[in-house]
Scaffold this motif. Structure first.
Motif, PDB file in Angstrom:
ATOM      1  N   VAL A  22       0.857  -1.191   0.000  1.00 51.72           N
ATOM      2  CA  VAL A  22       0.000   0.000   0.000  1.00 51.72           C
ATOM      3  C   VAL A  22       0.890   1.238   0.000  1.00 51.72           C
ATOM      4  CG1 VAL A  22      -2.010  -1.022   1.149  1.00 51.72           C
ATOM      5  CG2 VAL A  22      -0.196  -0.020   2.516  1.00 51.72           C
ATOM      6  N   GLU A  23       0.373   2.302  -0.600  1.00 50.35           N
ATOM      7  CA  GLU A  23       1.098   3.578  -0.578  1.00 50.35           C
ATOM      8  C   GLU A  23       1.028   4.156   0.825  1.00 50.35           C
ATOM      9  OE1 GLU A  23      -0.079   7.682  -2.346  1.00 50.35           O
ATOM     10  OE2 GLU A  23       0.909   6.535  -3.954  1.00 50.35           O
ATOM     11  N   LYS A  24       2.202   4.524   1.346  1.00 50.97           N
ATOM     12  CA  LYS A  24       2.290   5.045   2.708  1.00 50.97           C
ATOM     13  C   LYS A  24       2.368   6.576   2.709  1.00 50.97           C
ATOM     14  CE  LYS A  24       5.194   4.599   6.770  1.00 50.97           C
ATOM     15  NZ  LYS A  24       6.361   4.033   7.367  1.00 50.97           N
ATOM     16  N   LEU A  25       3.076   7.127   1.711  1.00 51.35           N
ATOM     17  CA  LEU A  25       3.264   8.576   1.622  1.00 51.35           C
ATOM     18  C   LEU A  25       3.433   8.960   0.171  1.00 51.35           C
ATOM     19  CD1 LEU A  25       4.007  11.407   2.833  1.00 51.35           C
ATOM     20  CD2 LEU A  25       6.358  10.582   2.962  1.00 51.35           C
ATOM     21  N   SER A  26       2.859  10.095  -0.184  1.00 49.09           N
ATOM     22  CA  SER A  26       3.024  10.631  -1.528  1.00 49.09           C
ATOM     23  C   SER A  26       3.218  12.127  -1.414  1.00 49.09           C
ATOM     24  CB  SER A  26       1.782  10.318  -2.362  1.00 49.09           C
ATOM     25  OG  SER A  26       1.891  10.890  -3.636  1.00 49.09           O
ATOM     26  N   LEU A  27       4.242  12.646  -2.064  1.00 44.22           N
ATOM     27  CA  LEU A  27       4.469  14.081  -2.091  1.00 44.22           C
ATOM     28  C   LEU A  27       4.365  14.523  -3.539  1.00 44.22           C
ATOM     29  CD1 LEU A  27       5.049  16.253   0.030  1.00 44.22           C
ATOM     30  CD2 LEU A  27       7.431  16.146  -0.625  1.00 44.22           C
ATOM     31  N   ALA A  28       3.441  15.399  -3.814  1.00 49.13           N
ATOM     32  CA  ALA A  28       3.124  15.791  -5.181  1.00 49.13           C
ATOM     33  C   ALA A  28       4.168  16.735  -5.772  1.00 49.13           C
ATOM     34  CB  ALA A  28       1.749  16.450  -5.219  1.00 49.13           C
ATOM     35  N   HIS A  29       4.125  16.853  -7.092  1.00 49.88           N
ATOM     36  CA  HIS A  29       5.052  17.687  -7.859  1.00 49.88           C
ATOM     37  C   HIS A  29       5.060  19.139  -7.377  1.00 49.88           C
ATOM     38  CE1 HIS A  29       6.353  20.184 -11.278  1.00 49.88           C
ATOM     39  NE2 HIS A  29       7.248  19.224 -11.403  1.00 49.88           N
ATOM     40  N   ASN A  30       3.909  19.678  -6.989  1.00 52.19           N
ATOM     41  CA  ASN A  30       3.870  21.086  -6.568  1.00 52.19           C
ATOM     42  C   ASN A  30       4.647  21.336  -5.285  1.00 52.19           C
ATOM     43  OD1 ASN A  30       1.991  19.692  -5.020  1.00 52.19           O
ATOM     44  ND2 ASN A  30       0.578  21.409  -4.914  1.00 52.19           N
ATOM     45  N   GLU A  31       4.885  20.297  -4.469  1.00 47.84           N
ATOM     46  CA  GLU A  31       5.671  20.462  -3.243  1.00 47.84           C
ATOM     47  C   GLU A  31       7.142  20.128  -3.433  1.00 47.84           C
ATOM     48  OE1 GLU A  31       3.733  19.586   0.647  1.00 47.84           O
ATOM     49  OE2 GLU A  31       2.433  18.395  -0.654  1.00 47.84           O
ATOM     50  N   SER A  32       7.439  19.126  -4.277  1.00 46.56           N
ATOM     51  CA  SER A  32       8.826  18.667  -4.394  1.00 46.56           C
ATOM     52  C   SER A  32       9.413  18.793  -5.789  1.00 46.56           C
ATOM     53  CB  SER A  32       8.917  17.193  -3.964  1.00 46.56           C
ATOM     54  OG  SER A  32       8.204  16.380  -4.875  1.00 46.56           O
ATOM     55  N   GLY A  33       8.584  19.005  -6.814  1.00 42.36           N
ATOM     56  CA  GLY A  33       9.090  18.973  -8.183  1.00 42.36           C
ATOM     57  C   GLY A  33       9.489  17.552  -8.540  1.00 42.36           C
ATOM     58  N   SER A  34      10.176  17.392  -9.650  1.00 41.03           N
ATOM     59  CA  SER A  34      10.676  16.053  -9.969  1.00 41.03           C
ATOM     60  C   SER A  34      11.845  15.739  -9.042  1.00 41.03           C
ATOM     61  CB  SER A  34      11.074  15.942 -11.437  1.00 41.03           C
ATOM     62  OG  SER A  34      12.043  16.895 -11.769  1.00 41.03           O
ATOM     63  N   VAL A  35      12.021  14.466  -8.745  1.00 42.57           N
ATOM     64  CA  VAL A  35      12.970  14.037  -7.725  1.00 42.57           C
ATOM     65  C   VAL A  35      13.902  12.984  -8.315  1.00 42.57           C
ATOM     66  CG1 VAL A  35      13.136  12.854  -5.498  1.00 42.57           C
ATOM     67  CG2 VAL A  35      11.337  14.531  -5.870  1.00 42.57           C
ATOM     68  N   SER A  36      15.211  13.107  -8.013  1.00 41.31           N
ATOM     69  CA  SER A  36      16.169  12.115  -8.506  1.00 41.31           C
ATOM     70  C   SER A  36      16.468  11.031  -7.476  1.00 41.31           C
ATOM     71  CB  SER A  36      17.470  12.781  -8.941  1.00 41.31           C
ATOM     72  OG  SER A  36      18.138  13.345  -7.833  1.00 41.31           O
ATOM     73  N   GLN A  37      16.345  11.364  -6.179  1.00 42.47           N
ATOM     74  CA  GLN A  37      16.641  10.392  -5.119  1.00 42.47           C
ATOM     75  C   GLN A  37      15.745  10.618  -3.911  1.00 42.47           C
ATOM     76  OE1 GLN A  37      20.866   9.898  -4.096  1.00 42.47           O
ATOM     77  NE2 GLN A  37      21.259  11.349  -5.744  1.00 42.47           N
ATOM     78  N   VAL A  49      15.396  14.005   0.327  1.00 47.75           N
ATOM     79  CA  VAL A  49      14.978  14.195  -1.058  1.00 47.75           C
ATOM     80  C   VAL A  49      16.050  14.991  -1.788  1.00 47.75           C
ATOM     81  CG1 VAL A  49      13.209  15.225  -2.553  1.00 47.75           C
ATOM     82  CG2 VAL A  49      12.552  14.220  -0.359  1.00 47.75           C
ATOM     83  N   VAL A  50      16.383  14.552  -3.021  1.00 46.89           N
ATOM     84  CA  VAL A  50      17.319  15.275  -3.878  1.00 46.89           C
ATOM     85  C   VAL A  50      16.575  15.617  -5.165  1.00 46.89           C
ATOM     86  CG1 VAL A  50      19.519  15.209  -5.111  1.00 46.89           C
ATOM     87  CG2 VAL A  50      19.284  14.039  -2.921  1.00 46.89           C
ATOM     88  N   GLY A  51      16.610  16.896  -5.542  1.00 51.67           N
ATOM     89  CA  GLY A  51      15.953  17.330  -6.771  1.00 51.67           C
ATOM     90  C   GLY A  51      16.666  16.799  -7.999  1.00 51.67           C
ATOM     91  N   GLY A  52      15.983  16.861  -9.119  1.00 53.05           N
ATOM     92  CA  GLY A  52      16.540  16.391 -10.385  1.00 53.05           C
ATOM     93  C   GLY A  52      15.418  15.971 -11.293  1.00 53.05           C
ATOM     94  N   GLY A  53      15.750  15.315 -12.386  1.00 55.04           N
ATOM     95  CA  GLY A  53      14.724  14.873 -13.313  1.00 55.04           C
ATOM     96  C   GLY A  53      14.339  15.965 -14.291  1.00 55.04           C
ATOM     97  N   SER A  54      13.173  15.822 -14.902  1.00 52.51           N
ATOM     98  CA  SER A  54      12.777  16.713 -15.987  1.00 52.51           C
ATOM     99  C   SER A  54      12.172  18.034 -15.534  1.00 52.51           C
ATOM    100  CB  SER A  54      11.786  15.995 -16.909  1.00 52.51           C
ATOM    101  OG  SER A  54      10.616  15.666 -16.190  1.00 52.51           O
ATOM    102  N   LYS A  55      11.571  18.074 -14.328  1.00 46.87           N
ATOM    103  CA  LYS A  55      10.919  19.292 -13.836  1.00 46.87           C
ATOM    104  C   LYS A  55      11.281  19.552 -12.373  1.00 46.87           C
ATOM    105  CE  LYS A  55       7.346  17.166 -15.669  1.00 46.87           C
ATOM    106  NZ  LYS A  55       6.034  16.616 -15.606  1.00 46.87           N
ATOM    107  N   PRO A  56      12.550  19.751 -12.074  1.00 46.62           N
ATOM    108  CA  PRO A  56      12.941  19.887 -10.661  1.00 46.62           C
ATOM    109  C   PRO A  56      12.513  21.221 -10.060  1.00 46.62           C
ATOM    110  CG  PRO A  56      14.829  20.272 -12.054  1.00 46.62           C
ATOM    111  CD  PRO A  56      13.704  19.858 -12.963  1.00 46.62           C
ATOM    112  N   LYS A  57      12.097  21.164  -8.816  1.00 46.20           N
ATOM    113  CA  LYS A  57      11.822  22.374  -8.042  1.00 46.20           C
ATOM    114  C   LYS A  57      13.067  22.755  -7.243  1.00 46.20           C
ATOM    115  CE  LYS A  57       8.519  24.258  -4.726  1.00 46.20           C
ATOM    116  NZ  LYS A  57       7.282  23.994  -3.974  1.00 46.20           N
ATOM    117  N   PHE A  58      13.879  21.735  -6.925  1.00 41.65           N
ATOM    118  CA  PHE A  58      15.097  21.942  -6.152  1.00 41.65           C
ATOM    119  C   PHE A  58      16.292  21.464  -6.964  1.00 41.65           C
ATOM    120  CE2 PHE A  58      11.646  21.207  -3.116  1.00 41.65           C
ATOM    121  CZ  PHE A  58      11.681  22.418  -2.448  1.00 41.65           C
ATOM    122  N   ALA A  59      17.441  22.055  -6.714  1.00 39.18           N
ATOM    123  CA  ALA A  59      18.653  21.752  -7.474  1.00 39.18           C
ATOM    124  C   ALA A  59      19.182  20.358  -7.152  1.00 39.18           C
ATOM    125  CB  ALA A  59      19.728  22.790  -7.177  1.00 39.18           C
ATOM    126  N   GLU A  60      19.915  19.789  -8.101  1.00 38.06           N
ATOM    127  CA  GLU A  60      20.490  18.453  -7.908  1.00 38.06           C
ATOM    128  C   GLU A  60      21.676  18.457  -6.953  1.00 38.06           C
ATOM    129  OE1 GLU A  60      23.164  18.615 -11.988  1.00 38.06           O
ATOM    130  OE2 GLU A  60      21.609  17.112 -11.780  1.00 38.06           O
TER     131      GLU A  60
END
Length: 151
Positions: A22-37, A49-60
């Motif tokens: 079962v899904e325990k936690l989900s953080l949506a794109h508007n809060e975290s952006g795309s995530v690499s780790q 959480v480490v930013g990254g991917g195609s639409k990052p909100k935070f730097a890698e």
């Protein structure tokens, strides 16, 4: 305890319980952006959480700690190079960049404790023991094919 697993995605991140699945936690794109780790601290409320991917909100090159009880990011650590890996212990944050490992005290008075130079480590190879008796960390040493073991 391997009872959960994380998924870093282009629309945030998710954490799943294994048994039952079962899904325990989900953080949506508007809060975290795309995530690499994403890295969990055991089965508690802290997630790195480490930013990254195609639409990052935070730097890698930034590690953020999400506290699910407070429903917000509580710590931000920024580095001069992209973050290759993050490991968490109850009292430490370990961050690997391409040629260096950083160890931070956590949660009270977050500060850098140690810094280790490594050989070129693009995959961020670093592991820490889950034991409370021995806080052992292993990562690539300078000589090809050797490991540095730190207690």
């Amino acid at each position: 305890d391997h009872g959960c697993f994380t998924c870093a995605m282009d629309d945030g991140f998710r954490i799943y319980n294994v048994e039952p699945l079962v899904e325990k936690l989900s953080l949506a794109h508007n809060e975290s952006g795309s995530v690499s780790q994403v890295e969990m601290l055991h089965r508690c409320n802290i997630v790195a959480v480490v930013g990254g991917g195609s639409k990052p909100k935070f730097a890698e090159n930034t590690v953020l700690l999400w506290d699910d009880k407070q429903k917000k990011f509580v710590i931000e650590l920024t580095f001069t190079q992209p973050v290759a890996a993050v490991r968490l212990r109850r009292n430490k944050i370990i961050v690997a960049v391409r040629s260096r490992i950083f160890v931070f005290r956590y949660p009270d008075n977050t500060s850098k404790l140690f810094e280790f130079d490594t050989r070129d480590n693009p995959r961020g190879l670093v592991e820490v023991s889950p034991s409370t008796d021995h806080q052992i960390m292993v990562f690539p040493a300078h000589k090809c094919g050797s490991l540095q073991i730190v207690d």
